[in-house]
Design an enzyme around this catalytic site. Structure first.
Site, PDB file in Angstrom:
ATOM      1  N   HIS A 112      10.674  18.762 -36.809  1.00 39.27           N
ATOM      2  CA  HIS A 112       9.505  19.575 -36.451  1.00 39.27           C
ATOM      3  C   HIS A 112       9.627  21.007 -36.942  1.00 39.27           C
ATOM      4  O   HIS A 112       8.641  21.676 -37.211  1.00 39.27           O
ATOM      5  CB  HIS A 112       9.253  19.489 -34.948  1.00 39.27           C
ATOM      6  CG  HIS A 112       8.675  18.168 -34.569  1.00 39.27           C
ATOM      7  ND1 HIS A 112       9.377  17.222 -33.872  1.00 39.27           N
ATOM      8  CD2 HIS A 112       7.487  17.606 -34.873  1.00 39.27           C
ATOM      9  CE1 HIS A 112       8.628  16.138 -33.740  1.00 39.27           C
ATOM     10  NE2 HIS A 112       7.472  16.341 -34.335  1.00 39.27           N
ATOM     11  N   ARG A 154      15.237  11.504 -37.527  1.00 31.17           N
ATOM     12  CA  ARG A 154      14.520  12.224 -38.592  1.00 31.17           C
ATOM     13  C   ARG A 154      14.995  13.662 -38.746  1.00 31.17           C
ATOM     14  O   ARG A 154      14.694  14.319 -39.738  1.00 31.17           O
ATOM     15  CB  ARG A 154      13.005  12.180 -38.338  1.00 31.17           C
ATOM     16  CG  ARG A 154      12.581  12.917 -37.102  1.00 31.17           C
ATOM     17  CD  ARG A 154      11.139  12.624 -36.733  1.00 31.17           C
ATOM     18  NE  ARG A 154      10.233  13.684 -37.151  1.00 31.17           N
ATOM     19  CZ  ARG A 154       8.981  13.793 -36.721  1.00 31.17           C
ATOM     20  NH1 ARG A 154       8.466  12.894 -35.901  1.00 31.17           N
ATOM     21  NH2 ARG A 154       8.218  14.778 -37.128  1.00 31.17           N
ATOM     22  N   CYS A 204      -0.942  10.356 -41.274  1.00 36.83           N
ATOM     23  CA  CYS A 204      -0.780  11.796 -41.042  1.00 36.83           C
ATOM     24  C   CYS A 204       0.690  12.211 -41.068  1.00 36.83           C
ATOM     25  O   CYS A 204       1.014  13.368 -40.859  1.00 36.83           O
ATOM     26  CB  CYS A 204      -1.445  12.225 -39.739  1.00 36.83           C
ATOM     27  SG  CYS A 204      -0.701  11.461 -38.295  1.00 36.83           S
ATOM     28  N   ASN A 218       6.442   9.728 -39.938  1.00 36.87           N
ATOM     29  CA  ASN A 218       7.712  10.429 -39.677  1.00 36.87           C
ATOM     30  C   ASN A 218       8.485   9.709 -38.574  1.00 36.87           C
ATOM     31  O   ASN A 218       9.677   9.438 -38.698  1.00 36.87           O
ATOM     32  CB  ASN A 218       7.464  11.871 -39.229  1.00 36.87           C
ATOM     33  CG  ASN A 218       6.632  12.643 -40.222  1.00 36.87           C
ATOM     34  OD1 ASN A 218       6.597  12.289 -41.390  1.00 36.87           O
ATOM     35  ND2 ASN A 218       5.951  13.678 -39.771  1.00 36.87           N
ATOM     36  N   ASP A 219       7.775   9.428 -37.485  1.00 39.99           N
ATOM     37  CA  ASP A 219       8.437   8.728 -36.384  1.00 39.99           C
ATOM     38  C   ASP A 219       8.554   7.239 -36.677  1.00 39.99           C
ATOM     39  O   ASP A 219       9.524   6.604 -36.274  1.00 39.99           O
ATOM     40  CB  ASP A 219       7.671   8.953 -35.074  1.00 39.99           C
ATOM     41  CG  ASP A 219       8.046  10.280 -34.445  1.00 39.99           C
ATOM     42  OD1 ASP A 219       9.247  10.611 -34.453  1.00 39.99           O
ATOM     43  OD2 ASP A 219       7.153  10.992 -33.971  1.00 39.99           O
ATOM     44  N   ARG A 245      -1.664  19.234 -33.892  1.00 40.88           N
ATOM     45  CA  ARG A 245      -0.491  19.048 -33.024  1.00 40.88           C
ATOM     46  C   ARG A 245      -0.587  20.041 -31.866  1.00 40.88           C
ATOM     47  O   ARG A 245       0.014  21.125 -31.895  1.00 40.88           O
ATOM     48  CB  ARG A 245       0.807  19.287 -33.804  1.00 40.88           C
ATOM     49  CG  ARG A 245       1.113  18.243 -34.868  1.00 40.88           C
ATOM     50  CD  ARG A 245       2.467  18.544 -35.514  1.00 40.88           C
ATOM     51  NE  ARG A 245       3.003  17.442 -36.268  1.00 40.88           N
ATOM     52  CZ  ARG A 245       2.951  17.323 -37.604  1.00 40.88           C
ATOM     53  NH1 ARG A 245       2.363  18.247 -38.331  1.00 40.88           N
ATOM     54  NH2 ARG A 245       3.490  16.287 -38.202  1.00 40.88           N
ATOM     55  N   GLU A 265       3.257   4.961 -34.473  1.00 37.56           N
ATOM     56  CA  GLU A 265       4.501   5.584 -34.937  1.00 37.56           C
ATOM     57  C   GLU A 265       5.734   4.969 -34.286  1.00 37.56           C
ATOM     58  O   GLU A 265       6.838   5.461 -34.433  1.00 37.56           O
ATOM     59  CB  GLU A 265       4.461   7.105 -34.743  1.00 37.56           C
ATOM     60  CG  GLU A 265       3.976   7.566 -33.397  1.00 37.56           C
ATOM     61  CD  GLU A 265       3.834   9.080 -33.287  1.00 37.56           C
ATOM     62  OE1 GLU A 265       4.245   9.817 -34.181  1.00 37.56           O
ATOM     63  OE2 GLU A 265       3.304   9.512 -32.249  1.00 37.56           O
ATOM     64  N   ARG A 303      -4.784  15.690 -31.248  1.00 37.77           N
ATOM     65  CA  ARG A 303      -3.772  14.782 -30.689  1.00 37.77           C
ATOM     66  C   ARG A 303      -3.363  15.299 -29.321  1.00 37.77           C
ATOM     67  O   ARG A 303      -3.071  16.491 -29.168  1.00 37.77           O
ATOM     68  CB  ARG A 303      -2.550  14.737 -31.607  1.00 37.77           C
ATOM     69  CG  ARG A 303      -1.429  13.924 -30.981  1.00 37.77           C
ATOM     70  CD  ARG A 303      -0.292  13.702 -31.918  1.00 37.77           C
ATOM     71  NE  ARG A 303       0.588  14.862 -32.014  1.00 37.77           N
ATOM     72  CZ  ARG A 303       1.659  14.905 -32.796  1.00 37.77           C
ATOM     73  NH1 ARG A 303       1.945  13.879 -33.571  1.00 37.77           N
ATOM     74  NH2 ARG A 303       2.419  15.973 -32.833  1.00 37.77           N
TER      75      ARG A 303
END
Ligand code: PEP
Ligand code: MG
Length: 592
Positions: A199, A476, A513, A465-466, A306, A442, A343
């Site tokens: 992040h 990650r 995304c 990503n997840d 986010r 995810e 989100r």
């Protein structure tokens, strides 16, 4: 090689997470954890190092007095007197003087010196056969831990109060550190830890600060004031670069600027393939300050807001319903009529607001985070749902849930959403009762039951990503296993393919995304697999649009078909590389 000012150039290779080149002097930030990394300091740094130590001692003294007072109130003076021994340690001049002498003599930062001196004292006491004295060893270790914590706790404040242009050098940075970073002054940042989809890396990209992470020991090698060259594109860092190096990079920066200017000219063009297939590009944003960049970089609307970043890096509590609604409305108005996907909170794990009470978890990334945390704290969740609904009077507002792992979570969240709708209706507040609600995919379990989730939502958004992290069991954010983090692994390709096919079968659309959507090499593959929308950080949008405009949709389908029958991540990547080198070589130039 020797740099112009006589120091040796040191080159380090890490993971470039936010492209661009930056050259400026180093500003070292204290690390957050309690272990103490050794770093040599220059003679000029001695006074500031001692001042850091004394300040941390003072803070520690105050903290212990405060705790002592609280214990006295609750348990009585007798128990509170235990802390007298702690106070004795922070006030012990011979202990303090020894630390200061060693800093001066060995030219080291305070943390390892303090740890070594304290260990020596504690070990000596532990050996004494007097139970009173041997117990003092534990006091010394406890207090040392607290002092180290206070030395490290400066990080966040340091980020806010940086008062000159610099490259930030840190062991690691939390998203809340980067959220409070002064963009005008911080020209780049480099860290020991981290990887490309952590992040902190995402924030660096959002702020368009050239950054390299996963350098392992940069905090041990760089000194305050060293000239640092950051190549965030290729992941190189040069400490005290030579004149030749600086010249080489001046040229490289000019070439990149030319390519970037050409890409910026695509701003008002459609993201359409050569054979007329449109792939909307939306933006990922973390902060409202990024809203202007969305359109300026040629993205249309927001595919991922986010919202948890509104909660991070703040001093005064959490944003209430009014404040949240105002933020969501600002986003909706700024993009209207293009869509804005809000989100719901993805808090927990590495994203914790200060003062937010969370029980300690052994595996926070598998723990109480995102939708799980929201469902277990309905007050927090409903406050956000009401704020989003209030913003939905703008009919471009959509919303989605993060980290869903089973259908019940979606159903429970939808029930709370309906409750909020009823409340608002009673209160006479305007909102869109047909707001599109989607879910992020995810977690592999969610991907594999996409058909069971589909009837409860309007769209899917693949958080690759997840999805990669949880499918491959590869953290990650951990540079030690970054080589195992493979977006083109057949497991990932098959999961994406499955989710997209299911969504179309149910008449839904699917966006990507995660960072895969912003990787120009992988974009033709995603399009060929039928992904309907790509959401990327604004700074990546021009490059992605360039790729789409140079691509034939028909050849992307052929690429996807070949990829789906491949047998390794490397084979898929090779196919993708061949295509991008063929259609958009300038993009390779920009990323190498
Ligand atoms: C993802 O996981 O791909 C995603 C987009 O969410 P985040 O990066 O915020 O976890
Ligand atoms: Mg995610």
């Amino acid at each position: 090689m020797v740099a112009a000012h006589g120091k040796n150039e040191i080159s380090l290779k890490g993971i470039g997470v936010s492209p661009g080149i930056a050259v400026c002097n180093a500003q070292l930030l204290a690390r957050k954890s309690e272990t103490a990394i050794k770093r040599t300091i220059s003679a000029d740094e001695i006074p500031s190092e001692i001042a850091r130590f004394e300040e941390a001692l003072m803070t520690t003294h105050e903290q212990i007095r405060h705790i002592q007072k609280q214990v006295a109130e609750v348990l009585g003076d007798e128990h509170a007197s235990i802390f007298d021994a702690h106070i004795l340690v922070v006030d012990d001049r011979s202990f303090i003087e020894e630390v200061i002498r060693t800093i001066k003599r060995d030219l080291l930062n305070v943390e390892p010196v303090l740890l070594a001196v304290s260990n020596r004292y504690a070990d000596m006491l532990a050996k004494v056969e007097d139970s009173y004295l041997s117990e003092r060893a534990a006091d010394i270790r406890d207090v040392t831990k607290r002092i180290l914590g206070n030395l490290a706790g400066e990080t966040v404040d340091q980020m806010k109060h940086i008062d000159e242009e610099c490259i930030v050098v840190a062991h690691d940075l939390a998203p809340s550190d980067t959220a409070s970073m002064n963009r005008e002054r911080v020209k780049g940042f480099i860290t020991d830890l981290g990887s490309s989809t952590s992040h902190t890396a995402i924030m660096a990209k959002a702020l368009e600060v050239p950054s390299v992470v996963g350098l392992h020991n940069v905090t041990a090698v760089a000194n305050k004031g060293d000239l640092i060259l950051v190549d965030g594109t290729r992941g190189y860092v040069f400490i005290n670069p030579t004149e030749e190096r600086l010249e080489e990079y001046r040229k490289r920066a000019e070439e990149h600027e030319q390519i970037r200017l050409a890409l910026d000219a695509l701003r008002d063009k459609l993201p359409e393939t050569k054979d007329g297939y449109l792939v909307p590009i939306t933006a990922n944003i973390e902060l409202l300050q990024e809203l202007d960049a969305v359109g300026a970089r040629g993205a249309k609307g927001i595919g991922l807001f986010r919202t948890e970043f509104l909660f991070l890096g703040r001093e005064n509590g959490l944003p209430d319903e009014d404040e949240q609604a105002a933020s969501y409305i600002e986003a909706a108005e700024s993009q209207y009529p293009s869509p804005v996907v809000i989100r719901t909170l993805d808090l927990g794990a590495d994203k914790l607001p200060s003062g937010f009470e969370m029980p300690n978890e052994l595996n926070p990334f598998l723990g109480d985070r995102a939708i799980r945390l929201c469902l277990s704290r309905p007050d927090l969740f409903k406050t956000q749902l009401r704020a989003i609904l209030r913003a939905s009077k703008y009919d471009n507002v959509r919303m989605m849930y993060p980290m869903v792992s089973c259908v019940q979570e979606v159903m429970q969240a939808n029930t709370l959403l309906r409750e909020c709708m009823m409340e608002l209706a009673k209160e006479g507040v305007e909102f869109n009762k047909n707001i599109q609600v989607g879910t992020m995919i995810e977690v592999p379990s969610a991907a594999l039951i996409a058909d069971i989730i589909a009837p409860h939502v309007s769209f899917f958004s693949l958080g690759t990503n997840d999805l990669i992290q949880y499918t491959m069991a590869v953290d990650r954010g951990n540079e030690n296993v970054a080589h195992l983090y493979k977006p083109t692994h057949m497991a990932i390709i098959r999961l994406i393919d499955y989710v997209v096919k299911v969504s179309h079968r149910f008449g839904l659309w699917t966006c990507v995304c995660g960072q895969m959507a912003a990787d120009p090499v992988l974009v033709p593959l995603l399009i060929g697999m039928g992904v309907d929308e790509l959401s990327v950080s604004p700074s990546q949008a021009p490059m992605i649009k360039d790729v789409i405009r140079k691509l034939y949709y028909s050849s992307s389908i052929e690429l996807a078909q070949r990829a789906l029958v491949s047998s390794s991540a490397e084979a898929v990547l090779e196919l993708c590389h061949e295509m991008i080198t063929d259609i958009a070589p300038e993009v390779i130039e920009l990323s190498e």
